[in-house]
Design an enzyme around this catalytic site. Sequence first.
Site, PDB file in Angstrom:
ATOM      1  N   SER A  33       0.840  -1.203   0.000  1.00 57.07           N
ATOM      2  CA  SER A  33       0.000   0.000   0.000  1.00 57.07           C
ATOM      3  C   SER A  33       0.861   1.234   0.000  1.00 57.07           C
ATOM      4  O   SER A  33       1.744   1.364   0.854  1.00 57.07           O
ATOM      5  CB  SER A  33      -0.808   0.125   1.289  1.00 57.07           C
ATOM      6  OG  SER A  33      -1.795  -0.783   1.381  1.00 57.07           O
ATOM      7  N   HIS A  64      -3.464   0.926  -4.807  1.00 55.28           N
ATOM      8  CA  HIS A  64      -2.728  -0.142  -5.481  1.00 55.28           C
ATOM      9  C   HIS A  64      -3.026  -0.059  -6.974  1.00 55.28           C
ATOM     10  O   HIS A  64      -4.182   0.025  -7.371  1.00 55.28           O
ATOM     11  CB  HIS A  64      -3.185  -1.512  -4.966  1.00 55.28           C
ATOM     12  CG  HIS A  64      -2.719  -1.836  -3.587  1.00 55.28           C
ATOM     13  ND1 HIS A  64      -1.744  -2.767  -3.345  1.00 55.28           N
ATOM     14  CD2 HIS A  64      -3.093  -1.362  -2.391  1.00 55.28           C
ATOM     15  CE1 HIS A  64      -1.534  -2.845  -2.042  1.00 55.28           C
ATOM     16  NE2 HIS A  64      -2.346  -2.001  -1.439  1.00 55.28           N
ATOM     17  N   HIS A  86      -5.528  -8.730  -1.098  1.00 54.16           N
ATOM     18  CA  HIS A  86      -5.700  -8.978   0.335  1.00 54.16           C
ATOM     19  C   HIS A  86      -6.972  -9.792   0.569  1.00 54.16           C
ATOM     20  O   HIS A  86      -7.941  -9.671  -0.182  1.00 54.16           O
ATOM     21  CB  HIS A  86      -5.860  -7.653   1.098  1.00 54.16           C
ATOM     22  CG  HIS A  86      -4.846  -6.611   0.769  1.00 54.16           C
ATOM     23  ND1 HIS A  86      -4.911  -5.851  -0.375  1.00 54.16           N
ATOM     24  CD2 HIS A  86      -3.741  -6.206   1.440  1.00 54.16           C
ATOM     25  CE1 HIS A  86      -3.880  -5.017  -0.393  1.00 54.16           C
ATOM     26  NE2 HIS A  86      -3.157  -5.217   0.680  1.00 54.16           N
ATOM     27  N   TYR A  88      -9.186  -9.179   2.745  1.00 45.63           N
ATOM     28  CA  TYR A  88     -10.345  -8.308   3.031  1.00 45.63           C
ATOM     29  C   TYR A  88     -11.046  -7.834   1.757  1.00 45.63           C
ATOM     30  O   TYR A  88     -12.157  -7.305   1.822  1.00 45.63           O
ATOM     31  CB  TYR A  88      -9.943  -7.103   3.906  1.00 45.63           C
ATOM     32  CG  TYR A  88      -8.933  -6.156   3.301  1.00 45.63           C
ATOM     33  CD1 TYR A  88      -9.266  -5.302   2.254  1.00 45.63           C
ATOM     34  CD2 TYR A  88      -7.634  -6.102   3.798  1.00 45.63           C
ATOM     35  CE1 TYR A  88      -8.330  -4.426   1.705  1.00 45.63           C
ATOM     36  CE2 TYR A  88      -6.695  -5.249   3.249  1.00 45.63           C
ATOM     37  CZ  TYR A  88      -7.049  -4.419   2.209  1.00 45.63           C
ATOM     38  OH  TYR A  88      -6.127  -3.576   1.662  1.00 45.63           O
ATOM     39  N   GLU A  89     -10.400  -8.015   0.585  1.00 45.38           N
ATOM     40  CA  GLU A  89     -11.065  -7.625  -0.663  1.00 45.38           C
ATOM     41  C   GLU A  89     -12.134  -8.637  -1.072  1.00 45.38           C
ATOM     42  O   GLU A  89     -12.906  -8.377  -1.996  1.00 45.38           O
ATOM     43  CB  GLU A  89     -10.024  -7.497  -1.783  1.00 45.38           C
ATOM     44  CG  GLU A  89      -9.088  -6.319  -1.565  1.00 45.38           C
ATOM     45  CD  GLU A  89      -7.962  -6.308  -2.579  1.00 45.38           C
ATOM     46  OE1 GLU A  89      -8.180  -5.833  -3.698  1.00 45.38           O
ATOM     47  OE2 GLU A  89      -6.860  -6.773  -2.240  1.00 45.38           O
ATOM     48  N   ALA A 116       3.016  -1.660   4.189  1.00 43.22           N
ATOM     49  CA  ALA A 116       2.872  -0.619   5.205  1.00 43.22           C
ATOM     50  C   ALA A 116       2.342  -1.307   6.449  1.00 43.22           C
ATOM     51  O   ALA A 116       1.473  -2.174   6.353  1.00 43.22           O
ATOM     52  CB  ALA A 116       1.882   0.434   4.714  1.00 43.22           C
ATOM     53  N   MET A 214      -2.094  -6.176   7.238  1.00 43.10           N
ATOM     54  CA  MET A 214      -3.173  -6.977   6.642  1.00 43.10           C
ATOM     55  C   MET A 214      -2.726  -7.718   5.378  1.00 43.10           C
ATOM     56  O   MET A 214      -3.556  -8.084   4.553  1.00 43.10           O
ATOM     57  CB  MET A 214      -4.344  -6.058   6.275  1.00 43.10           C
ATOM     58  CG  MET A 214      -4.839  -5.165   7.404  1.00 43.10           C
ATOM     59  SD  MET A 214      -6.087  -4.019   6.801  1.00 43.10           S
ATOM     60  CE  MET A 214      -6.153  -2.852   8.165  1.00 43.10           C
ATOM     61  N   SER A 215      -1.438  -7.900   5.204  1.00 43.14           N
ATOM     62  CA  SER A 215      -0.962  -8.535   3.963  1.00 43.14           C
ATOM     63  C   SER A 215       0.205  -9.457   4.264  1.00 43.14           C
ATOM     64  O   SER A 215       0.376  -9.913   5.388  1.00 43.14           O
ATOM     65  CB  SER A 215      -0.536  -7.452   2.967  1.00 43.14           C
ATOM     66  OG  SER A 215       0.613  -6.787   3.452  1.00 43.14           O
ATOM     67  N   ASN A 238       2.556   4.163  10.861  1.00 44.64           N
ATOM     68  CA  ASN A 238       1.794   4.751  11.988  1.00 44.64           C
ATOM     69  C   ASN A 238       2.053   3.870  13.199  1.00 44.64           C
ATOM     70  O   ASN A 238       2.459   2.720  13.045  1.00 44.64           O
ATOM     71  CB  ASN A 238       0.285   4.736  11.662  1.00 44.64           C
ATOM     72  CG  ASN A 238      -0.208   3.330  11.338  1.00 44.64           C
ATOM     73  OD1 ASN A 238      -0.027   2.845  10.214  1.00 44.64           O
ATOM     74  ND2 ASN A 238      -0.794   2.666  12.306  1.00 44.64           N
ATOM     75  N   HIS A 250      -6.091   5.646   6.676  1.00 50.14           N
ATOM     76  CA  HIS A 250      -5.365   5.200   5.482  1.00 50.14           C
ATOM     77  C   HIS A 250      -4.612   6.383   4.866  1.00 50.14           C
ATOM     78  O   HIS A 250      -3.532   6.210   4.301  1.00 50.14           O
ATOM     79  CB  HIS A 250      -6.359   4.582   4.491  1.00 50.14           C
ATOM     80  CG  HIS A 250      -5.696   3.914   3.321  1.00 50.14           C
ATOM     81  ND1 HIS A 250      -4.875   2.812   3.459  1.00 50.14           N
ATOM     82  CD2 HIS A 250      -5.719   4.182   1.997  1.00 50.14           C
ATOM     83  CE1 HIS A 250      -4.420   2.452   2.270  1.00 50.14           C
ATOM     84  NE2 HIS A 250      -4.911   3.259   1.360  1.00 50.14           N
TER      85      HIS A 250
HETATM   86  N1  HPA Z   1      -2.739  -1.976  11.155  1.00 49.66           N
HETATM   87  C1  HPA Z   1      -2.915  -2.812  10.111  1.00 49.66           C
HETATM   88  N2  HPA Z   1      -2.466  -2.561   8.908  1.00 49.66           N
HETATM   89  C2  HPA Z   1      -1.787  -1.412   8.714  1.00 49.66           C
HETATM   90  C3  HPA Z   1      -1.557  -0.498   9.752  1.00 49.66           C
HETATM   91  C4  HPA Z   1      -2.069  -0.797  11.045  1.00 49.66           C
HETATM   92  O1  HPA Z   1      -1.915  -0.044  12.016  1.00 49.66           O
HETATM   93  N3  HPA Z   1      -0.861   0.540   9.221  1.00 49.66           N
HETATM   94  C5  HPA Z   1      -0.659   0.246   7.912  1.00 49.66           C
HETATM   95  N4  HPA Z   1      -1.218  -0.932   7.606  1.00 49.66           N
END
Ligand code: HPA
Length: 275
Positions: A33, A64, A86, A88-89, A116, A214-215, A238, A250
């Site tokens: 991402s 993406h 992913h 979740y898609e 990320a 998440m990946s 983050n 995001h």
């Molecule tokens: N959690 C899950 N996925 C992420 C995060 C997060 O804090 N930051 C970037 N992708």
Amino acid sequence: MKHEYTFDYFKKSADYVRNIIGEEPDAALILGSCLGGFSERIQSPVEIDYKDIPNFLTSTVQSHAGKLIYGTVAGKKVICMSGRFHYYEGYDFEQLTAPIRLFKLLGAKYTIITNAAGGVNTSYKPGDIMIISDHLKLTGASPLCGKNIEEFGPRFFDVTDMYTASLRKIAFGCAENSGLTVHEGVYMYFTGPQFETPAEIRAARILGADAVGMSTVTEALTAAHCSMPLLGISVITNMAAGVTSEKISHDEVGVVAETVSGRFGDCIEKIISAV
Ligand code: HPA
């Protein structure tokens, strides 16, 4: 009845791509991402839209791109996914094996996966890099559930060294030389799409996680199954939920990814050159 994936199902995608690129890549790369900017460094690029590849998936996340790019980086032949898939898609876990199996069938010698991620380790800061040494995945099925495809690997397979030690060592040095603050740590997988709760993050920390995302893990398990050497790199975009009083968005992920994209790109290029 659930779709049954066969070796020929994945081979059909690879045959299509091989016909276009005409040679075996040295390295395969999956861009996470907001990290798609790296694809601009690929020389003499040949682009293939995911939607044109038979039996492949299409990307639904806006940050993406959704194309396969073949070309050279630091003189090495690289096949790169700009835009990944992913759970979740809405894909099922088995479908998520497609990218790594494509790379394997094309003859790529190793894969670099980037993502990320949220920082769980309180000594991490947004903008830091984490080389993945191991992972935790306590939710969702394995992408290797279902009928085993022996051509890729055995039914039961070892994952002790799935994040290849020699690649990690090279990557750590390249990250330092690119002016990045780099750690090595454990990535914990959550399916998303919601960011985690503060309680989940406290639990993750107790369990030994340094970052969450998440990946990556679905791809990493597929790589281990087909004995593909693997490097996983997280950009901490983050601090994870509850670590600070900030809410996670995001957009923030994108802003931080952008601030490191130059040094991160240098780092990936150095790794490809050095391997
Ligand atoms: N959690 C899950 N996925 C992420 C995060 C997060 O804090 N930051 C970037 N992708």
